[in-house]
Structures are given as structure tokens and as C-alpha cells.
Design an enzyme around this catalytic site. Structure first.
Site, PDB file in Angstrom:
ATOM      1  N   GLY A  58      37.746  35.358  24.113  1.00 26.70           N
ATOM      2  CA  GLY A  58      37.242  34.836  25.332  1.00 26.70           C
ATOM      3  C   GLY A  58      37.889  33.487  25.806  1.00 26.70           C
ATOM      4  O   GLY A  58      37.234  32.784  26.524  1.00 26.70           O
ATOM      5  N   SER A  59      39.098  33.460  25.607  1.00 27.27           N
ATOM      6  CA  SER A  59      39.709  32.360  26.255  1.00 27.27           C
ATOM      7  C   SER A  59      40.028  32.481  27.644  1.00 27.27           C
ATOM      8  O   SER A  59      39.991  31.532  28.354  1.00 27.27           O
ATOM      9  CB  SER A  59      41.262  32.308  25.505  1.00 27.27           C
ATOM     10  OG  SER A  59      41.878  33.431  26.093  1.00 27.27           O
ATOM     11  N   ASN A  60      40.008  33.741  28.409  1.00 24.71           N
ATOM     12  CA  ASN A  60      39.731  33.596  29.804  1.00 24.71           C
ATOM     13  C   ASN A  60      38.556  33.322  30.203  1.00 24.71           C
ATOM     14  O   ASN A  60      38.395  32.520  31.364  1.00 24.71           O
ATOM     15  CB  ASN A  60      40.113  35.014  29.982  1.00 24.71           C
ATOM     16  CG  ASN A  60      41.692  35.398  30.171  1.00 24.71           C
ATOM     17  OD1 ASN A  60      42.604  34.798  31.193  1.00 24.71           O
ATOM     18  ND2 ASN A  60      42.170  36.162  29.199  1.00 24.71           N
ATOM     19  N   ARG A 105      36.711  48.392  27.430  1.00 22.67           N
ATOM     20  CA  ARG A 105      36.257  49.508  27.394  1.00 22.67           C
ATOM     21  C   ARG A 105      36.557  50.146  29.051  1.00 22.67           C
ATOM     22  O   ARG A 105      36.431  49.010  29.766  1.00 22.67           O
ATOM     23  CB  ARG A 105      34.702  49.648  27.247  1.00 22.67           C
ATOM     24  CG  ARG A 105      34.218  49.204  25.908  1.00 22.67           C
ATOM     25  CD  ARG A 105      32.726  49.111  25.943  1.00 22.67           C
ATOM     26  NE  ARG A 105      32.007  50.077  26.089  1.00 22.67           N
ATOM     27  CZ  ARG A 105      31.586  51.113  25.403  1.00 22.67           C
ATOM     28  NH1 ARG A 105      31.870  51.055  24.035  1.00 22.67           N
ATOM     29  NH2 ARG A 105      31.241  52.240  25.618  1.00 22.67           N
ATOM     30  N   LEU A 106      36.733  51.360  29.209  1.00 17.71           N
ATOM     31  CA  LEU A 106      36.981  51.853  30.529  1.00 17.71           C
ATOM     32  C   LEU A 106      35.511  52.024  31.014  1.00 17.71           C
ATOM     33  O   LEU A 106      34.657  52.516  30.316  1.00 17.71           O
ATOM     34  CB  LEU A 106      37.781  53.319  30.499  1.00 17.71           C
ATOM     35  CG  LEU A 106      38.006  53.600  31.433  1.00 17.71           C
ATOM     36  CD1 LEU A 106      39.066  52.851  32.348  1.00 17.71           C
ATOM     37  CD2 LEU A 106      38.736  55.383  31.391  1.00 17.71           C
ATOM     38  N   ASN A 144      39.942  42.565  37.021  1.00 18.54           N
ATOM     39  CA  ASN A 144      40.103  42.745  35.589  1.00 18.54           C
ATOM     40  C   ASN A 144      41.406  42.086  35.438  1.00 18.54           C
ATOM     41  O   ASN A 144      42.376  42.010  36.194  1.00 18.54           O
ATOM     42  CB  ASN A 144      40.517  44.215  35.205  1.00 18.54           C
ATOM     43  CG  ASN A 144      40.841  44.333  33.612  1.00 18.54           C
ATOM     44  OD1 ASN A 144      40.291  43.829  32.954  1.00 18.54           O
ATOM     45  ND2 ASN A 144      41.828  45.393  33.392  1.00 18.54           N
ATOM     46  N   HIS A 166      44.963  42.089  33.115  1.00 16.14           N
ATOM     47  CA  HIS A 166      45.845  42.905  32.107  1.00 16.14           C
ATOM     48  C   HIS A 166      46.963  41.986  31.632  1.00 16.14           C
ATOM     49  O   HIS A 166      47.889  41.549  32.543  1.00 16.14           O
ATOM     50  CB  HIS A 166      46.004  44.143  32.640  1.00 16.14           C
ATOM     51  CG  HIS A 166      46.624  45.093  31.758  1.00 16.14           C
ATOM     52  ND1 HIS A 166      46.022  45.844  30.828  1.00 16.14           N
ATOM     53  CD2 HIS A 166      47.827  45.458  31.467  1.00 16.14           C
ATOM     54  CE1 HIS A 166      46.828  46.396  30.190  1.00 16.14           C
ATOM     55  NE2 HIS A 166      47.962  46.235  30.571  1.00 16.14           N
TER      56      HIS A 166
HETATM   57  C1  GAR Z   1      43.736  39.023  27.479  1.00 12.48           C
HETATM   58  O1  GAR Z   1      45.080  38.727  27.347  1.00 12.48           O
HETATM   59  C2  GAR Z   1      43.657  40.240  28.497  1.00 12.48           C
HETATM   60  O2  GAR Z   1      44.629  40.220  29.645  1.00 12.48           O
HETATM   61  C3  GAR Z   1      43.483  41.323  27.565  1.00 12.48           C
HETATM   62  O3  GAR Z   1      42.662  41.020  26.477  1.00 12.48           O
HETATM   63  C4  GAR Z   1      43.026  39.624  26.332  1.00 12.48           C
HETATM   64  C5  GAR Z   1      41.637  38.986  25.961  1.00 12.48           C
HETATM   65  O4  GAR Z   1      42.049  37.711  25.526  1.00 12.48           O
HETATM   66  N1  GAR Z   1      42.772  42.550  28.264  1.00 12.48           N
HETATM   67  C6  GAR Z   1      43.377  43.605  27.989  1.00 12.48           C
HETATM   68  O5  GAR Z   1      44.263  44.103  27.102  1.00 12.48           O
HETATM   69  C7  GAR Z   1      42.563  44.818  28.896  1.00 12.48           C
HETATM   70  N2  GAR Z   1      43.409  45.907  28.764  1.00 12.48           N
HETATM   71  P1  GAR Z   1      40.478  36.647  25.664  1.00 12.48           P
HETATM   72  O6  GAR Z   1      39.644  37.255  24.838  1.00 12.48           O
HETATM   73  O7  GAR Z   1      41.054  35.465  25.173  1.00 12.48           O
HETATM   74  O8  GAR Z   1      40.357  36.532  27.165  1.00 12.48           O
END
Ligand code: GAR
Length: 201
Positions: A11-13, A90-91, A106, A108
Site C-alpha cells: 500500500g505504498s501507493n 487481480r484482473l 491502474n 503498473h
Molecule cells: C506497485 O509497484 C504497482 O505498480 C504494482 O504493485 C506494486 C504495489 O506496491 N502493480 C502491479 O504489478 C499490477 N500488475 P504498493 O502496494 O506498495 O503500492
């Protein structure tokens, strides 16, 4: 604007989005955080900020659409205007995409269309690209195929591991995602086929 964040992990985003809202760089509020993973740290972050946080167990539903129907109902009840996928692994079903068409984004960890799907960072590293990056895109029925809102590059260094590269990518993500969300809120994104044009001013 009423936002929902869907997250499966650290969950850093999500945190970057919450912080940007607190700095008033995003004119919205996270109404709810939903996870498909019970002990996702993203849920903990939501709790700390007094945001409603829900775990929905996918194993309790017969298929992807049944699971998505529950989430869609929760989002509609809360009058969510933008669904933000932040490490949601999840898709989405076509049902979900139809219900929120043009209102799901999203992030990526690669320069799409290179290295879609799971383990984008590892795939880029193993392939040997010298430059990777981050993509924020609208979600359509495909796997990481929707129109691209923002991209930025990240160099791959000779001594990178998946961890060090992902760290560098995360730093870019935390800057890019809030910007993309605010562009959406300000209605500065216009779709022309696959292309997402940024409206000036
Ligand atoms: C992020 O790097 C995001 O781009 C990736 O998961 C990570 C989640 O980090 N997403 C994917 O790979 C989607 N296919 P976070 O939980 O620290 O936000």
C-alpha cells in the site's frame, strides 16, 4: 471527488495518494480501501487515517464476477467516482469494467506494453532492458492494455536486484499516481481511440 482504492499488498501507493490529498494536491477523498488479502498492510494504512477499510475474501465466491459484483455494489453504495487500483493483483471481470468504464485506473511497474501482468519488475530485469519505468493507465477488459495516462522511465543499473529496481520504480510511482488522479479529477484527460490526450490549461 469520491475515490476508492483497491490494493492487495503493502500500500505504498495508497499512502502516496493519502499524503497528496493531505497536501491538497488531489482534490478528492478516499472513501474506502478494499483488499482481497486479509493482512494487506494497505488496510492498516487506511485504518490509521480513519478511512473505511474492507477485506473481501475471494475464496467465498464461485468466480471472479461473483466477487466483483460484491465490490461493485460496495462502490455504488458509496457513490464512488474513480476506482484506483494500487497494487491490486487481480484482473477485473468485464462486468466490473462495464460498470465503471472510463473510471478505473491502474498503475503498473513497467513501460507498457512491455512486461504486462504479474512480476513486471522481475520480467524487465530478466529481459535485460536498460530502461524500464512506470505506467498509469485506464483499465479495460484486457491485461494492462487500457489507454495510457502517464508514463515515466526509470534506469536499470548493472547491479540492480528486483528489490533495488522496484524501490526506484516505487519512488516514481508515488509521484506519478497522484498527478494522474488529479488530471482525471480536473477533467484534463480526453480519449481519442487508444490515445489519452492531456487538455492544457
Ligand atoms: C506497485 O509497484 C504497482 O505498480 C504494482 O504493485 C506494486 C504495489 O506496491 N502493480 C502491479 O504489478 C499490477 N500488475 P504498493 O502496494 O506498495 O503500492
Amino acid at each position: 471527488m469520491r475515490l476508492a482504492v483497491l490494493a492487495s499488498g503493502y500500500g505504498s501507493n495508497l499512502q502516496a495518494i493519502i499524503d497528496a490529498i493531505e497536501r491538497e494536491e488531489i482534490a478528492g477523498q478516499v472513501q474506502v480501501v478494499i483488499s482481497d488479502v486479509e493482512d494487506a498492510y494497505a488496510l492498516e494504512r487506511a485504518k490509521k487515517h480513519g478511512i473505511e477499510n474492507l477485506y473481501i475474501n475471494p475464496r467465498e465466491y464461485k468466480d471472479r464476477e461473483a466477487f466483483d459484483r460484491v465490490i461493485v455494489a460496495l462502490l455504488l453504495e458509496r457513490q464512488i467516482e474513480l476506482v484506483v487500483l494500487a497494487g491490486f493483483m487481480r484482473l477485473l471481470s468485464p462486468f466490473f469494467v462495464r460498470k465503471f468504464r472510463g473510471k478505473i485506473i491502474n498503475i503498473h511497474p513497467s513501460l507498457l506494453p512491455a512486461f504486462p501482468g504479474l512480476n513486471g519488475v522481475q520480467k524487465a530485469l530478466s529481459y535485460g532492458v536498460r530502461v524500464s519505468g512506470v505506467t498509469v493507465h485506464f483499465v479495460d477488459e484486457g491485461l494492462d492494455t487500457g489507454p495510457i495516462i502517464l508514463q515515466d522511465s526509470v534506469p536499470v543499473l548493472d547491479d540492480d536486484t528486483e528489490h533495488t529496481l522496484h524501490e526506484r520504480i516505487h519512488r516514481v510511482e508515488h509521484r506519478l499516481y497522484p498527478r494522474a488522479i488529479q488530471l482525471f479529477i480536473e477533467q484534463k484527460l480526453r480519449l481519442e481511440g487508444r490515445r489519452c490526450i492531456h487538455i492544457e490549461g
